[in-house]
Design an enzyme around this catalytic site. Structure first.
Site, PDB file in Angstrom:
ATOM      1  N   GLU A  90       0.774  -1.373   0.053  1.00  0.00           N
ATOM      2  CA  GLU A  90       0.058   0.052   0.159  1.00  0.00           C
ATOM      3  C   GLU A  90       0.846   1.426   0.096  1.00  0.00           C
ATOM      4  OE1 GLU A  90      -3.504  -1.895   3.130  1.00  0.00           O
ATOM      5  OE2 GLU A  90      -2.502   0.260   3.655  1.00  0.00           O
ATOM      6  N   CYS A 103       2.749   8.376   1.753  1.00  0.00           N
ATOM      7  CA  CYS A 103       3.160   7.309   3.153  1.00  0.00           C
ATOM      8  C   CYS A 103       3.517   6.156   2.391  1.00  0.00           C
ATOM      9  CB  CYS A 103       1.852   7.430   3.961  1.00  0.00           C
ATOM     10  SG  CYS A 103       2.109   6.115   5.178  1.00  0.00           S
ATOM     11  N   CYS A 110       4.360  -7.284   8.176  1.00  0.00           N
ATOM     12  CA  CYS A 110       5.603  -6.749   9.236  1.00  0.00           C
ATOM     13  C   CYS A 110       5.392  -7.791  10.297  1.00  0.00           C
ATOM     14  CB  CYS A 110       5.024  -5.558   9.784  1.00  0.00           C
ATOM     15  SG  CYS A 110       5.791  -4.585  11.240  1.00  0.00           S
ATOM     16  N   CYS A 114       2.709  -5.405  16.781  1.00  0.00           N
ATOM     17  CA  CYS A 114       2.048  -4.667  17.573  1.00  0.00           C
ATOM     18  C   CYS A 114       0.367  -4.930  17.599  1.00  0.00           C
ATOM     19  CB  CYS A 114       2.000  -2.946  17.014  1.00  0.00           C
ATOM     20  SG  CYS A 114       3.778  -2.398  17.365  1.00  0.00           S
ATOM     21  N   CYS A 117      -2.520  -3.223  15.502  1.00  0.00           N
ATOM     22  CA  CYS A 117      -1.998  -2.552  14.174  1.00  0.00           C
ATOM     23  C   CYS A 117      -2.304  -3.815  13.148  1.00  0.00           C
ATOM     24  CB  CYS A 117      -0.568  -2.502  14.106  1.00  0.00           C
ATOM     25  SG  CYS A 117       0.007  -1.820  12.153  1.00  0.00           S
ATOM     26  N   GLY A 157       5.165  -2.282   7.640  1.00  0.00           N
ATOM     27  CA  GLY A 157       6.504  -2.735   7.776  1.00  0.00           C
ATOM     28  C   GLY A 157       7.331  -1.791   8.657  1.00  0.00           C
ATOM     29  N   GLU A 158       8.437  -2.267   9.228  1.00  0.00           N
ATOM     30  CA  GLU A 158       9.337  -1.688  10.230  1.00  0.00           C
ATOM     31  C   GLU A 158      10.571  -1.200   9.321  1.00  0.00           C
ATOM     32  OE1 GLU A 158       9.244  -0.230  13.234  1.00  0.00           O
ATOM     33  OE2 GLU A 158      11.500   0.038  12.926  1.00  0.00           O
ATOM     34  N   SER A 189       9.461   6.606  10.471  1.00  0.00           N
ATOM     35  CA  SER A 189       9.132   6.188  11.899  1.00  0.00           C
ATOM     36  C   SER A 189       9.400   4.548  12.011  1.00  0.00           C
ATOM     37  CB  SER A 189       7.496   6.065  11.550  1.00  0.00           C
ATOM     38  OG  SER A 189       6.789   5.833  12.817  1.00  0.00           O
ATOM     39  N   SER A 212       7.332   5.498  17.471  1.00  0.00           N
ATOM     40  CA  SER A 212       6.116   5.083  17.940  1.00  0.00           C
ATOM     41  C   SER A 212       6.140   4.545  19.328  1.00  0.00           C
ATOM     42  CB  SER A 212       5.399   3.800  16.906  1.00  0.00           C
ATOM     43  OG  SER A 212       5.486   4.263  15.685  1.00  0.00           O
ATOM     44  N   LEU A 213       5.767   5.536  20.361  1.00  0.00           N
ATOM     45  CA  LEU A 213       5.866   5.432  21.683  1.00  0.00           C
ATOM     46  C   LEU A 213       4.731   4.572  22.265  1.00  0.00           C
ATOM     47  CD1 LEU A 213       7.649   5.999  24.084  1.00  0.00           C
ATOM     48  CD2 LEU A 213       6.382   8.261  24.329  1.00  0.00           C
ATOM     49  N   ASN A 288      -7.301   3.976  15.152  1.00  0.00           N
ATOM     50  CA  ASN A 288      -8.009   3.503  14.000  1.00  0.00           C
ATOM     51  C   ASN A 288      -8.445   2.137  14.548  1.00  0.00           C
ATOM     52  OD1 ASN A 288      -7.963   5.144  11.627  1.00  0.00           O
ATOM     53  ND2 ASN A 288      -5.850   4.732  11.884  1.00  0.00           N
ATOM     54  N   CYS A 329      -3.012   2.149   7.907  1.00  0.00           N
ATOM     55  CA  CYS A 329      -2.408   1.086   8.728  1.00  0.00           C
ATOM     56  C   CYS A 329      -2.739  -0.315   7.996  1.00  0.00           C
ATOM     57  CB  CYS A 329      -2.586   1.072  10.153  1.00  0.00           C
ATOM     58  SG  CYS A 329      -2.289   2.740  10.690  1.00  0.00           S
TER      59      CYS A 329
HETATM   60  N1  SAH Z   1       6.883   0.173  11.971  1.00  0.00           N
HETATM   61  C1  SAH Z   1       6.869   1.653  12.050  1.00  0.00           C
HETATM   62  C2  SAH Z   1       6.062   2.425  10.627  1.00  0.00           C
HETATM   63  C3  SAH Z   1       4.639   2.095  10.440  1.00  0.00           C
HETATM   64  S1  SAH Z   1       3.271   2.314  11.471  1.00  0.00           S
HETATM   65  C4  SAH Z   1       6.291   2.138  13.349  1.00  0.00           C
HETATM   66  O1  SAH Z   1       5.840   1.549  13.980  1.00  0.00           O
HETATM   67  O2  SAH Z   1       6.391   3.164  13.526  1.00  0.00           O
HETATM   68  C5  SAH Z   1       2.776   3.611  11.393  1.00  0.00           C
HETATM   69  C6  SAH Z   1       2.180   4.460  12.757  1.00  0.00           C
HETATM   70  O3  SAH Z   1       0.819   3.919  12.681  1.00  0.00           O
HETATM   71  C7  SAH Z   1       2.695   3.951  13.940  1.00  0.00           C
HETATM   72  O4  SAH Z   1       2.805   4.832  14.967  1.00  0.00           O
HETATM   73  C8  SAH Z   1       1.983   3.015  14.525  1.00  0.00           C
HETATM   74  O5  SAH Z   1       2.051   2.355  15.713  1.00  0.00           O
HETATM   75  C9  SAH Z   1       0.589   3.414  13.899  1.00  0.00           C
HETATM   76  N2  SAH Z   1      -0.702   2.553  14.219  1.00  0.00           N
HETATM   77  C10 SAH Z   1      -0.765   1.238  13.705  1.00  0.00           C
HETATM   78  N3  SAH Z   1      -1.921   0.739  14.058  1.00  0.00           N
HETATM   79  C11 SAH Z   1      -2.772   1.798  14.382  1.00  0.00           C
HETATM   80  C12 SAH Z   1      -4.017   1.901  14.809  1.00  0.00           C
HETATM   81  N4  SAH Z   1      -4.900   0.999  14.616  1.00  0.00           N
HETATM   82  N5  SAH Z   1      -4.554   3.313  14.966  1.00  0.00           N
HETATM   83  C13 SAH Z   1      -3.550   4.306  14.966  1.00  0.00           C
HETATM   84  N6  SAH Z   1      -2.486   4.295  14.860  1.00  0.00           N
HETATM   85  C14 SAH Z   1      -2.126   3.081  14.590  1.00  0.00           C
END
Ligand code: SAH
Length: 347
Positions: A90, A103, A110, A114, A117, A157-158, A189, A212-213, A288, A329
């Protein structure tokens, strides 16, 4: 067969010299590829014999649009691209006032796991190549007719799990003979892969690092982000402080607000405490709703923002774009995977 577009200008020049060509051929081919040429026959300033020779040794990547959705609300465009091997990825095009932003994805799937996600549910299939990352920018620009000025590596992806490729991609997309997109217009990110953050700090690139904290305390973070069990948030904060000291660049912290999990005032207080001494910026993201996930969006976003601000931090709430087109996402790719029986994509 070799992927020609993944090569740097220097590698391309050397490859052409090895074929007995003058040095300037490298730049000619590089320029064609970065303008979006999809066939060697398009490269009209190359001798026919050379074009025929290149065809036998190299291929040119050109993703196909498997699906394209345009938001009626805000013009956001979501692309699902089919790659050479049938995998799908995507890319999202967002039309901000400060410029058109893409983006992009860095992997097919991935493996970070998380819990909130959608991109990680089916795991990682493979890493993307430099050309497949570049193509997302290039072909989004060509297909949409809109000039892309900003890139965020925040798709599927990371990036730190495929960092060599990401660095090569940055070199390509930043190149003056290519798309020439400035590092200051690029954000990367990460979910918190510390060795990657340290490597990036040493390189001193002018890009923006986003972390992504999602929780400032180990217990909560380990619950929602398995990466925290390998790279604890305490060490992550230390790496972020070092990153700032080395590069002088402000880090942006992503924080998806999850009901009853990470939206307590004490967590805002803890973030402020941990970021002391560094000009962090916290980007609060309304969660989301992912169908497969048990987590629900927080109702405390404004209160949490106020609490952060009361400590002198800057905190913004991310505007959600493309809500009508599954623009976030990994949601489109998942839909396509579910519908794969229709034969759209193999992944
Ligand atoms: N792997 C990398 C980049 C991809 S994710 C990372 O983790 O930063 C891009 C952002 O979307 C990250 O901050 C991720 O935590 C966030 N994200 C993933 N799922 C989400 C959701 N359901 N709602 C809001 N943010 C989300």
């Amino acid at each position: 067969m070799t992927d020609l577009k993944s090569m740097s200008l220097r590698e391309m020049t050397e490859a052409l010299e090895a074929l007995g060509q003058p040095a300037f051929r490298g730049k000619q081919v590089f320029t064609w590829l970065h303008k979006g040429a999809t066939s060697f026959d398009d490269m009209t300033n190359l001798p026919k014999a050379l074009r025929d020779k290149l065809k036998t040794e190299y291929y040119i990547t050109a993703p196909q649009v498997a699906r394209k959705q345009v938001s009626r609300q805000d013009g956001t465009v979501k692309y699902l691209w089919e790659l050479r091997d049938g995998n799908c990825i995507e890319t999202v095009l967002m039309r901000y006032h400060h410029g058109n932003t893409v983006c992009i994805s860095s992997q097919v799937g991935c493996r970070m796991g998380c819990a909130f996600c959608a991109s990680t549910i089916a795991g990682k299939v493979r890493d993307l190549t430099p050309s497949e990352m570049l193509d997302q920018v290039l072909f989004t620009q060509l297909d949409s007719g809109l000039e892309i000025s900003n890139i965020v590596l925040m798709g599927i992806g990371e990036p730190m799990d495929n960092l060599d490729t990401v660095l090569k991609f940055l070199e390509l997309v930043n190149h003056p003979d290519g798309m020439n997109i400035g590092m200051r217009h690029i954000s990367l990110s990460t979910c918190g892969v510390i060795p990657g953050i340290r490597r990036l700090a040493d390189l001193g690139l002018q890009l923006t690092l986003s972390v992504s904290l999602h929780a400032p305390d180990s217990e909560t973070r380990s619950r929602i982000m398995p990466v925290n069990r390998a790279y604890d948030v305490e060490d992550l904060f230390a790496a972020c402080h070092d990153y700032f000291k080395k590069t002088g660049r402000r880090i942006s912290f992503e924080y998806a607000m999850i009901d009853g999990v990470n939206d307590h005032d004490w967590q805002a207080d803890l973030i402020a405490k941990k970021l002391k001494g560094m000009p962090g910026h916290v980007n609060l993201i309304p969660l989301n709703d992912v169908v497969e996930s048990p987590f629900k969006p927080s109702k405390r976003i404004a209160a949490f923002q106020k609490r952060l601000e009361s400590h002198g931090l800057t905190a913004t709430v991310r505007r959600s774009l493309g809500g009508d087109i599954d623009a976030s996402c990994g949601q489109l790719r998942r839909k396509a995977m579910e519908e794969a029986r229709k034969g759209e994509c193999s992944q």
